[in-house]
Design an enzyme around this catalytic site. Structure first.
Site, PDB file in Angstrom:
ATOM      1  N   TYR A 129     -46.009  95.114  37.926  1.00  0.00           N
ATOM      2  CA  TYR A 129     -47.397  95.266  38.282  1.00  0.00           C
ATOM      3  C   TYR A 129     -48.044  96.570  38.347  1.00  0.00           C
ATOM      4  O   TYR A 129     -49.028  96.804  37.627  1.00  0.00           O
ATOM      5  CB  TYR A 129     -47.451  94.569  39.684  1.00  0.00           C
ATOM      6  CG  TYR A 129     -49.005  94.179  40.208  1.00  0.00           C
ATOM      7  CD1 TYR A 129     -49.664  92.920  39.839  1.00  0.00           C
ATOM      8  CD2 TYR A 129     -49.638  95.044  40.806  1.00  0.00           C
ATOM      9  CE1 TYR A 129     -50.747  93.064  40.169  1.00  0.00           C
ATOM     10  CE2 TYR A 129     -50.902  94.862  41.352  1.00  0.00           C
ATOM     11  CZ  TYR A 129     -51.470  93.844  41.171  1.00  0.00           C
ATOM     12  OH  TYR A 129     -52.780  93.650  41.589  1.00  0.00           O
ATOM     13  N   SER A 186     -56.142  98.069  40.056  1.00  0.00           N
ATOM     14  CA  SER A 186     -55.505  97.820  41.528  1.00  0.00           C
ATOM     15  C   SER A 186     -55.420  99.190  41.856  1.00  0.00           C
ATOM     16  O   SER A 186     -55.067 100.083  41.120  1.00  0.00           O
ATOM     17  CB  SER A 186     -54.287  96.912  41.422  1.00  0.00           C
ATOM     18  OG  SER A 186     -53.806  97.078  42.691  1.00  0.00           O
TER      19      SER A 186
HETATM   20  P1  NAD Z   1     -55.720  84.798  42.302  1.00  0.00           P
HETATM   21  O1  NAD Z   1     -54.262  84.472  42.430  1.00  0.00           O
HETATM   22  O2  NAD Z   1     -56.591  84.258  43.094  1.00  0.00           O
HETATM   23  O3  NAD Z   1     -56.367  84.720  40.696  1.00  0.00           O
HETATM   24  C1  NAD Z   1     -55.748  84.922  39.604  1.00  0.00           C
HETATM   25  C2  NAD Z   1     -56.145  84.091  38.418  1.00  0.00           C
HETATM   26  O4  NAD Z   1     -55.671  84.572  37.235  1.00  0.00           O
HETATM   27  C3  NAD Z   1     -56.250  82.560  38.968  1.00  0.00           C
HETATM   28  O5  NAD Z   1     -57.431  82.141  38.315  1.00  0.00           O
HETATM   29  C4  NAD Z   1     -55.272  82.239  37.709  1.00  0.00           C
HETATM   30  O6  NAD Z   1     -55.444  80.941  37.158  1.00  0.00           O
HETATM   31  C5  NAD Z   1     -55.418  83.224  36.583  1.00  0.00           C
HETATM   32  N1  NAD Z   1     -54.253  83.188  35.842  1.00  0.00           N
HETATM   33  C6  NAD Z   1     -52.886  83.911  36.114  1.00  0.00           C
HETATM   34  N2  NAD Z   1     -52.113  83.723  35.093  1.00  0.00           N
HETATM   35  C7  NAD Z   1     -52.887  83.233  33.962  1.00  0.00           C
HETATM   36  C8  NAD Z   1     -52.406  82.940  32.736  1.00  0.00           C
HETATM   37  N3  NAD Z   1     -51.368  82.992  32.146  1.00  0.00           N
HETATM   38  N4  NAD Z   1     -53.482  82.542  31.921  1.00  0.00           N
HETATM   39  C9  NAD Z   1     -54.730  82.490  32.483  1.00  0.00           C
HETATM   40  N5  NAD Z   1     -55.238  82.550  33.715  1.00  0.00           N
HETATM   41  C10 NAD Z   1     -54.212  83.079  34.459  1.00  0.00           C
HETATM   42  O7  NAD Z   1     -55.583  86.407  42.399  1.00  0.00           O
HETATM   43  P2  NAD Z   1     -56.782  87.551  42.699  1.00  0.00           P
HETATM   44  O8  NAD Z   1     -56.064  88.250  43.853  1.00  0.00           O
HETATM   45  O9  NAD Z   1     -57.986  87.007  42.864  1.00  0.00           O
HETATM   46  O10 NAD Z   1     -56.535  88.594  41.692  1.00  0.00           O
HETATM   47  C11 NAD Z   1     -57.458  88.740  40.672  1.00  0.00           C
HETATM   48  C12 NAD Z   1     -57.061  90.110  40.054  1.00  0.00           C
HETATM   49  O11 NAD Z   1     -57.235  91.076  41.049  1.00  0.00           O
HETATM   50  C13 NAD Z   1     -55.883  90.365  39.431  1.00  0.00           C
HETATM   51  O12 NAD Z   1     -55.587  90.998  38.344  1.00  0.00           O
HETATM   52  C14 NAD Z   1     -54.943  91.150  40.597  1.00  0.00           C
HETATM   53  O13 NAD Z   1     -54.025  91.867  40.056  1.00  0.00           O
HETATM   54  C15 NAD Z   1     -56.241  91.991  41.048  1.00  0.00           C
HETATM   55  N6  NAD Z   1     -56.048  92.626  42.315  1.00  0.00           N
HETATM   56  C16 NAD Z   1     -55.749  91.725  43.470  1.00  0.00           C
HETATM   57  C17 NAD Z   1     -55.779  92.364  44.743  1.00  0.00           C
HETATM   58  C18 NAD Z   1     -55.563  91.588  45.842  1.00  0.00           C
HETATM   59  O14 NAD Z   1     -55.151  92.106  47.025  1.00  0.00           O
HETATM   60  N7  NAD Z   1     -55.810  90.298  45.982  1.00  0.00           N
HETATM   61  C19 NAD Z   1     -55.581  93.738  44.945  1.00  0.00           C
HETATM   62  C20 NAD Z   1     -55.624  94.536  43.688  1.00  0.00           C
HETATM   63  C21 NAD Z   1     -56.015  93.950  42.552  1.00  0.00           C
END
Ligand code: NAD
Length: 264
Positions: free
Chosen positions: A159, A146
């Site tokens: 985070y 991130s």
């Molecule tokens: P999201 O909430 O849509 O997806 C997260 C996924 O992680 C889900 O499929 C969930 O089932 C899985 N997950 C969570 N806890 C879990 C556990 N204990 N065991 C197994 N699976 C688990 O989120 P997203 O926004 O698609 O995020 C995906 C990645 O991208 C993350 O690492 C997040 O930190 C990173 N990210 C997101 C953003 C954003 O703005 N959305 C920005 C920077 C980084």
């Protein structure tokens, strides 16, 4: 390009059933890959996603609902994925959770949960996949970090710490594997509108007189000079690049896709 099922890439994507992970799953399914997608979901969602992956062209797709916050379970998930696909070519550590609170009020169990899912699980899954990759002298690990792996925001201590740690882990694996054809890189998205962020938009709207769309705009434009969210498909394109031939000498680095957030 669709591959022969025998030579199709074998790919593990944690958190591959929603948001950024799902966009990456679709993109890799489109190349004809074998997929193991992690993520916690009900049976109906699992069936819908399996059908989607079929339609996109995946050679096969298994959805694994293991809770990877548990170290032993995370390692077993990676072992089961390798066994079911007959190997692993690409591991994408994407699952992530968030908790927003100042350090003084941050519940210790939420701190631990964020570290377990966002940092420790990538370590455990990598530890299981790397010997396979070393033995075949090829492989890619892609860690979805991130901008919070590079800069901080208030109230996101766990985070920010986990994502900074994930970039450190990325560099370390890259160095340890530098004498092989295995690479390890991170992608650092800015705001991407996914379920993880939707919760923060809803909280922001609830704490103000903003509508959801106003709250979304204020949230993104506070950090990203472009005033626009990144799209999950754009993160998926970077993952495809990192998994491909043109990236075979790219390792230990972090690619920032953030609408200008960290340029300031
Ligand atoms: P999201 O909430 O849509 O997806 C997260 C996924 O992680 C889900 O499929 C969930 O089932 C899985 N997950 C969570 N806890 C879990 C556990 N204990 N065991 C197994 N699976 C688990 O989120 P997203 O926004 O698609 O995020 C995906 C990645 O991208 C993350 O690492 C997040 O930190 C990173 N990210 C997101 C953003 C954003 O703005 N959305 C920005 C920077 C980084």
């Amino acid at each position: 390009m669709t591959q022969n099922k025998q030579t199709a890439k074998k790919i593990i994507i944690t958190g591959g059933i929603s948001g950024i992970g799902l966009a990456m799953a679709r993109a890799f399914a489109g190349t004809g890959a074998h997929l193991v997608l992690g993520g916690i979901a009900d049976t109906q969602t699992v069936n819908q996603i399996s059908a989607q992956m079929d339609a996109c062209g995946a050679a096969s797709c298994v959805i694994d609902s293991t809770d990877i916050s548990d170290a032993t379970a995370a390692r077993q998930m990676a072992q089961a994925a390798i066994a079911s696909m007959g190997g692993v070519d690409v591991l994408i550590n994407n699952a992530g959770i968030q908790h927003v609170a100042p350090v003084e009020q941050f519940p210790p169990e939420r701190w631990q949960a964020v570290i377990d899912v966002n940092l420790s699980a990538p370590f455990h899954l990598s530890a299981v996949c790397l010997p396979e990759m070393r033995a075949q002298n090829s492989g890619r690990i892609i860690n979805i970090a991130s901008v919070h792996g590079q800069v901080a925001s208030a109230n996101k201590s766990a985070y920010v710490a986990a994502k900074h740690g994930l970039i450190g882990l990325t560099k370390t694996i890259a160095l340890e594997m530098a004498d092989t054809q295995v690479t390890c890189n991170a992608i650092c998205p800015g705001w991407v509108r996914t379920p993880l962020v939707e919760a923060q938009i809803e909280a922001r709207a609830a704490a103000s007189s903003d509508t959801i769309e106003e709250a979304a705009y204020h949230l993104v434009s506070e950090k990203q000079p472009t005033g626009r969210f990144m799209r999950p498909e754009q993160i998926a394109s970077m993952a495809l690049f990192l998994a491909g031939k043109d990236a075979d000498n790219v390792t230990g680095t972090a690619f920032t896709l953030d609408g200008g957030w960290t340029a300031q």
